[in-house]
Design a protein around this motif. Structure first.
Motif, mmCIF file in Angstrom:
data_model
loop_
_atom_site.group_PDB
_atom_site.id
_atom_site.type_symbol
_atom_site.label_atom_id
_atom_site.label_comp_id
_atom_site.label_asym_id
_atom_site.label_seq_id
_atom_site.Cartn_x
_atom_site.Cartn_y
_atom_site.Cartn_z
ATOM 1 N N ARG A 130 0.834 -1.209 0.000
ATOM 2 C CA ARG A 130 0.000 0.000 0.000
ATOM 3 C C ARG A 130 0.867 1.258 0.000
ATOM 4 O O ARG A 130 0.580 2.209 -0.740
ATOM 5 C CB ARG A 130 -0.915 -0.024 1.221
ATOM 6 N N GLU A 131 1.921 1.261 0.792
ATOM 7 C CA GLU A 131 2.790 2.433 0.838
ATOM 8 C C GLU A 131 3.528 2.622 -0.487
ATOM 9 O O GLU A 131 3.785 3.759 -0.897
ATOM 10 C CB GLU A 131 3.785 2.297 1.988
ATOM 11 N N GLU A 132 3.876 1.524 -1.140
ATOM 12 C CA GLU A 132 4.523 1.655 -2.448
ATOM 13 C C GLU A 132 3.575 2.276 -3.474
ATOM 14 O O GLU A 132 3.989 3.120 -4.280
ATOM 15 C CB GLU A 132 4.990 0.281 -2.934
ATOM 16 N N ARG A 133 2.307 1.869 -3.426
ATOM 17 C CA ARG A 133 1.351 2.465 -4.361
ATOM 18 C C ARG A 133 1.148 3.945 -4.075
ATOM 19 O O ARG A 133 1.110 4.768 -5.004
ATOM 20 C CB ARG A 133 0.013 1.718 -4.260
ATOM 21 N N ILE A 134 1.040 4.303 -2.796
ATOM 22 C CA ILE A 134 0.868 5.716 -2.454
ATOM 23 C C ILE A 134 2.101 6.515 -2.867
ATOM 24 O O ILE A 134 1.996 7.631 -3.392
ATOM 25 C CB ILE A 134 0.588 5.863 -0.951
ATOM 26 N N ALA A 135 3.304 5.941 -2.639
ATOM 27 C CA ALA A 135 4.525 6.642 -3.033
ATOM 28 C C ALA A 135 4.593 6.815 -4.546
ATOM 29 O O ALA A 135 4.997 7.871 -5.047
ATOM 30 C CB ALA A 135 5.751 5.871 -2.523
#
Length: 800
Positions: free
Chosen positions: A588-593
């Motif tokens: 999820r954090e990779e997608r947001i980044a």
């Protein structure tokens, strides 16, 4: 299993109950009496209906199922209500835990267990039976409640993650449009005020040149000064300071909106908290604007209050208007389209919240919206204290008066013995373990010590209560709570180990420091080993006290092996869950980044595209206007001002059309330090507070390599995620650019340090982590080439 398929569970329970009774009786050739079958049907019907509708009214369904099973257990033989009375009640309790708050779920478990305990004591006394069946039933209820709470927590976490992803995706498409509107608005302000004033002033001075020649000199000074002001203003449009909020904050927009309605003679008071720019702020602004517009239409002059509260879990927007004053005429009552309320609800729904509206008791109208807060957590309605008091009162009344089952259950002779049964002791131990588990998240080590201290008391309770049932069952029941604690500890260790790659003194390169990961592992193994030893001893004591034909040495050996296998499986399950949640959070954090990176690059491309038009058209003509004014040629300066104004209007038309630049959309320039304001704005819009600070020593133009490296380093430390407020400060000391990031504990991970070190080493700089959660990069400016013009730097970046 989803919510539509699990409606078949009540039917499955009825089938299993029918197989147990009267199915088993029919197989043996015993036909139950017709009265018993009639009672079973009368009980099974309401139970099935209540379980089928348990999602809508879970607490009512639990009460109906428990009461029906208790009524049916009296006249029916043993086993006739075994499945419905256990699995049926557990299913209803599971639904209460998943659909209602934690207080209600725990209260239902405690009330149900206490009600059955008092019923058992009223029928059989303290010492007539072992009472292990009561403990097993209470354990089943506690397991169902705990599983439901875990499922509810998992569902809430998944829903929060999905809302955060939707919010980030919406902001990804929003940021370029916001940047385009900002530049369009500021370009319009420049053209409407500065350039137009030059044209008007010069024209007036030229018309009065013969009669008032001194006006020409003043007009020349005004044109020169305004031209320099235009250059400064357009420079701020091209590269706004990252520490400045652009555009106006949502709080300022709401205050300006209220001020506008006050100018219309509307009595409006407000209490507005600072809001981050984003979809929530846009929704709040739209809701307040529509609500105040409705008040102006239908209740002109009514006293109105606007409240906007921004918190961690929710954002509350409330617009309350009083009844219109006597004699007020609603001139705009028929001007609405009738779709305003629907638009309000859709706006709140798109932002991830809810909206309600309706009349107040004083004759006014209230619009109340509940939107996501900082953490984008799901919104829950607050429960009044009086409702909690009513819940507790009902539960106490149910517990102290188990009269209904006493009236229908067959009377039995109550034992007059004074010895306390083992079942009562087991129930007390189970209750103590349940209390320890409730404190597991707040004080994990203390809760684990309490559980290990309670484990040896199970064989003592067996001996004191003269327990004669299965010898391994009580120690196994005592081991379940410890397994839950070990699984939770392994789950927490998965997160702790992910953040434990920086040693205690903050030096990431120290060889003498002991990694925190090793400390977590050793502590976990010590706790697990102690749990295996304590429970193995308890199980061995219970078996040896009862007596066995096996050799004495085989009892502790077998108990140790069995307990170690169970404890290991519990830790493995907890670690597996922790790693799965950690992987989901990382994805999820990779997608947001990635979305943040894309949004900033698109917005930066918009800024560079518009800035290129400014530099080649408007700025050049503004410079010519200044030169002509300084040379004393007023007419030519006025012509250059008109040309700049025409170029500005043409550029505004291009901006509004959103046409791509000459290089096409595929050649987007790489962001630099001047894009840090976009990065901070995007992070704030997705729920994280980020502040960018630039000291006065930072030059306007940096060497290209340093400019790019500083931005990408800032992007890297923010891309690893986190909920802590972050501060990025840039300063120049001598010939070194220093980037200090605080509030970024995950930036100390080896993978992040490796990326930062590689980027810094390419420029001959260094990287240090002076304290946990802080990273400092030093990039030398000496030897790097400073670009002569901003357009050249933009084209160089686009070609990279």
């Amino acid at each position: 299993m989803n919510r539509t398929d699990d409606r078949l569970l009540p039917v499955l329970l009825i089938c299993v109950q029918a197989a147990v009774w009267p199915g088993a009786e029919l197989v043996r050739g015993d036909v139950p009496p017709a009265s018993a079958l009639l009672v079973a049907v009368l009980v099974a019907g309401p139970v099935t209906a209540a379980l089928a509708l348990r999602r809508a009214r879970p607490v009512v369904a639990l009460m109906l199922v428990a009461a029906a099973c208790a009524l049916g257990a009296g006249p029916l033989p043993v086993g006739a209500m075994a499945v419905l009375g256990t699995a049926g009640v557990a299913l209803a309790l599971f639904t209460v835990a998943t659909e209602r708050d934690t207080f209600t779920a725990v209260l239902c478990v405690v009330a149900l267990a206490a009600w059955q305990l008092l019923q058992n004591l009223s029928l059989h006394g303290l010492s007539d039976r072992d009472g292990l069946d009561l403990v097993l039933t209470a354990l089943l209820y506690a397991t169902a409640c705990g599983t439901g709470l875990l499922a509810r927590r998992t569902r809430r976490a998944r829903g929060t993650a999905e809302r955060m992803l939707r919010r980030a995706e919406a902001e990804r498409h929003r940021l370029p449009a916001v940047e385009r509107r900002r530049m369009e608005r500021e370009l319009h302000d420049v053209s409407a005020h500065h350039l137009t004033a030059v044209v008007v002033t010069a024209g007036a001075a030229l018309g009065l040149r013969d009669r008032r020649p001194e006006l020409a000199e003043k007009a020349l000074e005004f044109a020169a000064e305004t031209g320099r002001e235009v250059t400064r203003a357009l420079g701020a449009v091209r590269a706004p300071a990252p520490s400045r909020e652009e555009p106006a904050s949502p709080e300022e927009r709401l205050r300006a909106l209220v001020a506008g309605f006050r100018r219309l003679d509307q009595r409006v008071e407000y209490e507005i908290d600072p809001l981050p720019d984003g979809v929530v702020a846009d929704a709040a602004y739209g809701i307040v604007r529509e609500a105040l517009t409705n008040v102006a239409r239908h209740a002109p002059g009514a006293a109105t209050t606007v409240r906007c509260r921004y918190g961690d879990a929710r954002t509350e927007v409330v617009v309350t208007s009083a009844a219109p004053p006597a004699g007020a005429t609603a001139h705009g009552a028929g001007l609405g389209s009738g779709r305003g309320q629907g638009f309000l609800r859709s706006r709140a729904r798109e932002a991830g919240g809810t909206l309600t509206s309706g009349p107040t008791a004083e004759g006014g109208w209230e619009v109340r919206a509940v939107l996501p807060g900082r953490s984008a957590a799901p919104v829950e309605a607050s429960v009044p204290r009086s409702y909690r008091l009513a819940q507790v009162t009902a539960a106490v009344g149910l517990c102290v008066q188990p009269l209904l089952p006493v009236l229908v259950v067959r009377s039995e002779t109550t034992s007059s013995g004074s010895q306390v049964s083992a079942g009562v002791l087991f129930a007390l131990l189970a209750a103590a373990q349940a209390v320890a588990l409730l404190w597991l998240r707040r004080a994990p080590r203390a809760a684990q010590c309490v559980l290990l201290g309670l484990a040896p008391l199970w064989p003592v309770a067996m001996a004191v209560g003269e327990y004669t049932g299965p010898v391994l069952l009580p120690p196994a029941l005592g081991m379940l709570a410890t397994c839950v604690a070990l699984a939770a500890d392994a789950d927490a260790d998965a997160y702790a180990n992910a953040n434990a790659d920086v040693d205690t003194d903050g030096d990431a390169d120290s060889d003498s420091a002991v990694p925190a990961r090793g400390r977590h592992s050793r502590r976990a193994w010590i706790i697990a080993s102690a749990a295996v030893a304590v429970h193995a001893v308890a199980m061995s004591v219970a078996v040896l006290d009862r007596g066995t034909e096996l050799p004495d040495w085989t009892v502790p050996a077998g108990a140790t092996a069995g307990v170690a296998l169970v404890m290991g499986a519990a830790r493995w399950a907890g670690a597996l869950r922790g790693r799965r949640d950690l992987a989901a959070r990382g994805a999820r954090e990779e997608r947001i980044a990635a979305w943040t990176e894309e949004a900033v690059r698109d917005a930066w491309a918009e800024r560079r595209r518009i800035a290129a038009g400014l530099e080649t058209t408007v700025l050049a003509r503004a410079a010519d206007m200044v030169a002509e004014a300084e040379a004393g040629r007023l007419g030519t300066a006025a012509d250059r001002a008109r040309e700049a104004l025409a170029a500005m209007r043409a550029l505004l038309d291009t901006v509004q059309a959103g046409e791509p630049g000459p290089n096409g959309p595929e050649l987007r320039p790489q962001p630099t330090v001047q894009a840090l304001d976009l990065l901070a704005r995007q992070c704030r819009a997705t729920g994280r507070e980020v502040e960018i600070r630039l000291t006065d020593r930072v030059p306007e133009r940096l060497p290209t390599a340093v400019d790019l490296a500083a931005y990408h380093a800032a992007e890297t430390v923010l891309a690893v995620g986190g909920e802590e407020p972050a501060v990025l400060e840039l300063d120049v000391e001598g010939d070194t650019l220093t980037l200090t990031a605080t509030g970024v504990p995950r930036a100390g991970r080896p993978a992040v340090r490796q990326r930062l070190a590689a980027r810094v080493a390419a420029l001959g700089g260094d990287l240090t982590t002076e304290e946990p959660g802080a990273v400092r990069l030093r990039l030398p400016l000496a030897g790097a080439q400073v670009p002569e013009q901003a357009p050249q730097r933009g084209h160089e970046e686009g070609a990279r």
